[in-house]
Enzyme design. Structure first.
Site, PDB file in Angstrom:
ATOM      1  N   ASP A  43       1.256  -1.089  -0.152  1.00 61.69           N
ATOM      2  CA  ASP A  43      -0.111  -0.315  -0.093  1.00 61.69           C
ATOM      3  C   ASP A  43       1.064   1.295  -0.065  1.00 61.69           C
ATOM      4  O   ASP A  43       0.453   2.303  -0.233  1.00 61.69           O
ATOM      5  CB  ASP A  43      -1.155   0.294   1.123  1.00 61.69           C
ATOM      6  CG  ASP A  43      -0.468  -0.345   2.472  1.00 61.69           C
ATOM      7  OD1 ASP A  43       0.868  -0.139   2.611  1.00 61.69           O
ATOM      8  OD2 ASP A  43      -1.189   0.746   3.281  1.00 61.69           O
ATOM      9  N   GLY A  44       2.277   1.199  -0.090  1.00 54.28           N
ATOM     10  CA  GLY A  44       2.807   2.137  -0.253  1.00 54.28           C
ATOM     11  C   GLY A  44       4.211   2.558   1.128  1.00 54.28           C
ATOM     12  O   GLY A  44       5.055   3.172   1.486  1.00 54.28           O
ATOM     13  N   LYS A 200      15.240  42.594  -9.830  1.00 53.50           N
ATOM     14  CA  LYS A 200      14.064  42.524 -10.480  1.00 53.50           C
ATOM     15  C   LYS A 200      12.856  43.662 -10.398  1.00 53.50           C
ATOM     16  O   LYS A 200      13.134  43.551  -9.671  1.00 53.50           O
ATOM     17  CB  LYS A 200      13.961  41.474 -10.487  1.00 53.50           C
ATOM     18  CG  LYS A 200      14.757  40.005 -11.330  1.00 53.50           C
ATOM     19  CD  LYS A 200      14.103  38.883 -11.326  1.00 53.50           C
ATOM     20  CE  LYS A 200      14.129  38.493  -9.661  1.00 53.50           C
ATOM     21  NZ  LYS A 200      13.511  36.959 -10.091  1.00 53.50           N
ATOM     22  N   ALA A 232      14.327  27.209 -13.059  1.00 52.45           N
ATOM     23  CA  ALA A 232      16.091  27.838 -14.051  1.00 52.45           C
ATOM     24  C   ALA A 232      15.481  29.008 -14.528  1.00 52.45           C
ATOM     25  O   ALA A 232      16.097  29.546 -15.417  1.00 52.45           O
ATOM     26  CB  ALA A 232      16.579  26.918 -14.748  1.00 52.45           C
ATOM     27  N   THR A 234      14.800  32.525 -13.709  1.00 57.73           N
ATOM     28  CA  THR A 234      15.500  33.564 -13.079  1.00 57.73           C
ATOM     29  C   THR A 234      16.832  33.812 -13.246  1.00 57.73           C
ATOM     30  O   THR A 234      16.437  34.162 -13.625  1.00 57.73           O
ATOM     31  CB  THR A 234      15.184  33.577 -11.019  1.00 57.73           C
ATOM     32  OG1 THR A 234      14.103  33.479 -11.200  1.00 57.73           O
ATOM     33  CG2 THR A 234      15.855  35.120 -10.762  1.00 57.73           C
TER      34      THR A 234
END
Length: 319
Positions: A43-44, A200, A232, A234
């Site tokens: 079930d993980g 910016k 990536a 910026t």
């Protein structure tokens, strides 16, 4: 392994996020990785079994909480619980990359501070120390009430660029935003170079960002430095702005290559000549493009582990 480390009470364990780095760290200090199995139930749910005695030992667990971040974080917490119940003397969690570090304050109303929550989880589970590398915000150290050793990636990145033999007069270190100026300054001090900052601003909503460059970059080799490169966006826009404003060449470097979504495609198509990263996060083969240069943090982390274990100063690593 010729440089065998002789103290049998030092145990190193690797979980699933970055086994290659863990193996390299173990080799660098001359210790065999401890035997443990990390499996999934159907079930993980995560099942961890430590397959050797660690009673009374100083245990170091190497795990980056990179993607899949929740699986890797849960593995870490379950491992801490297993170690605590097996009577480990100390449980030292080595996080080359600390996930959720970007949620370090409330930027808007009704937001969580997940970086603090993760610190609480690690402590509550039973960690006695954390060793990490380039936290997104250094004040995250204060989110812990246990000792935390904060290592720096800048010296490794700086050494790489020193080896390129570009003259100091030609280099400028560039911070892609105001928040990264301290990091850029540390790099610039090591390379004896000036710094520049990209400012910016968005004049009004839904209008493209305007990038102003504070500092002289004309005719220079610009080295952009950040702690994390994720999508990536910026860094590639910054590289374009630098070239448009007269930079001769643009390199980029970071400690943690998260590189999610369109990152690799953006870097491939950008003005960036090389993206220099460390192996704090394991890069899958499809992300290892020619432009990406990977440096190892294994000997740095290995040295820090030995110094912690032998109760020596860690900060002198960076003097």
């Amino acid at each position: 392994m010729d440089n065998q480390y002789l103290d049998p009470n030092l145990k190193l364990f690797a979980l699933n996020s970055n086994p290659a780095l863990a193996k390299e760290i173990a080799d660098s200090i001359g210790v065999e990785l401890g035997k443990c199995s990390v499996k999934r139930f159907s079930d993980g749910e995560i099942q961890i079994n430590i397959e050797e005695s660690i009673r009374g030992c100083d245990v170091y667990v190497i795990q980056s909480t990179s993607g899949p971040v929740n699986d890797n974080l849960m593995e870490t917490l379950i491992m801490i619980d297993a170690l605590k119940r097996a009577s480990a003397k100390t449980i030292n969690i080595v996080l080359p990359y600390y996930g959720y570090a970007r949620q370090d304050r409330k930027a808007r109303a009704r937001e969580p501070i997940t970086a603090k929550l993760v610190a609480n989880l690690l402590e509550t589970a039973g960690a006695t120390r954390v060793i990490t590398l380039d936290l997104h915000a250094p004040q995250i150290q204060g989110f812990f009430d246990i000792p935390i050793d904060h290592l720096m990636g800048v010296p490794i990145l700086a050494e790489y660029f020193k080896g390129k033999n570009i003259s100091n007069e030609d280099i400028v270190i560039v911070s892609p935003d105001h928040g990264g100026v301290t990091r850029a300054r540390k790099m610039a001090d090591r390379l004896k170079a000036p710094i520049a900052i990209i400012d910016k601003r968005r004049p009004r909503p839904n209008v493209a960002e305007v990038m102003n460059i504070v500092g002289n970059i004309d005719g220079k080799v610009a080295i952009l430095i950040d702690d994390i490169i994720d999508t990536a966006g910026t860094i590639t826009l910054a590289a374009s702005a630098l070239v448009e404003n007269g930079a001769k060449e643009v390199y980029a470097c970071c400690t943690h290559p998260v590189l999610s979504g369109p990152a690799i495609e953006r870097i491939q198509n950008s003005n960036i000549k090389e993206l220099v990263v460390t192996n704090s996060i394991a890069l899958p083969e499809e992300k290892k493009i020619d432009k990406v240069v990977e440096l190892s943090v294994a000997s740095l982390i290995g040295e820090a582990i030995i110094r912690v274990h032998e109760e020596q100063s860690v900060s002198t690593l960076f003097d």
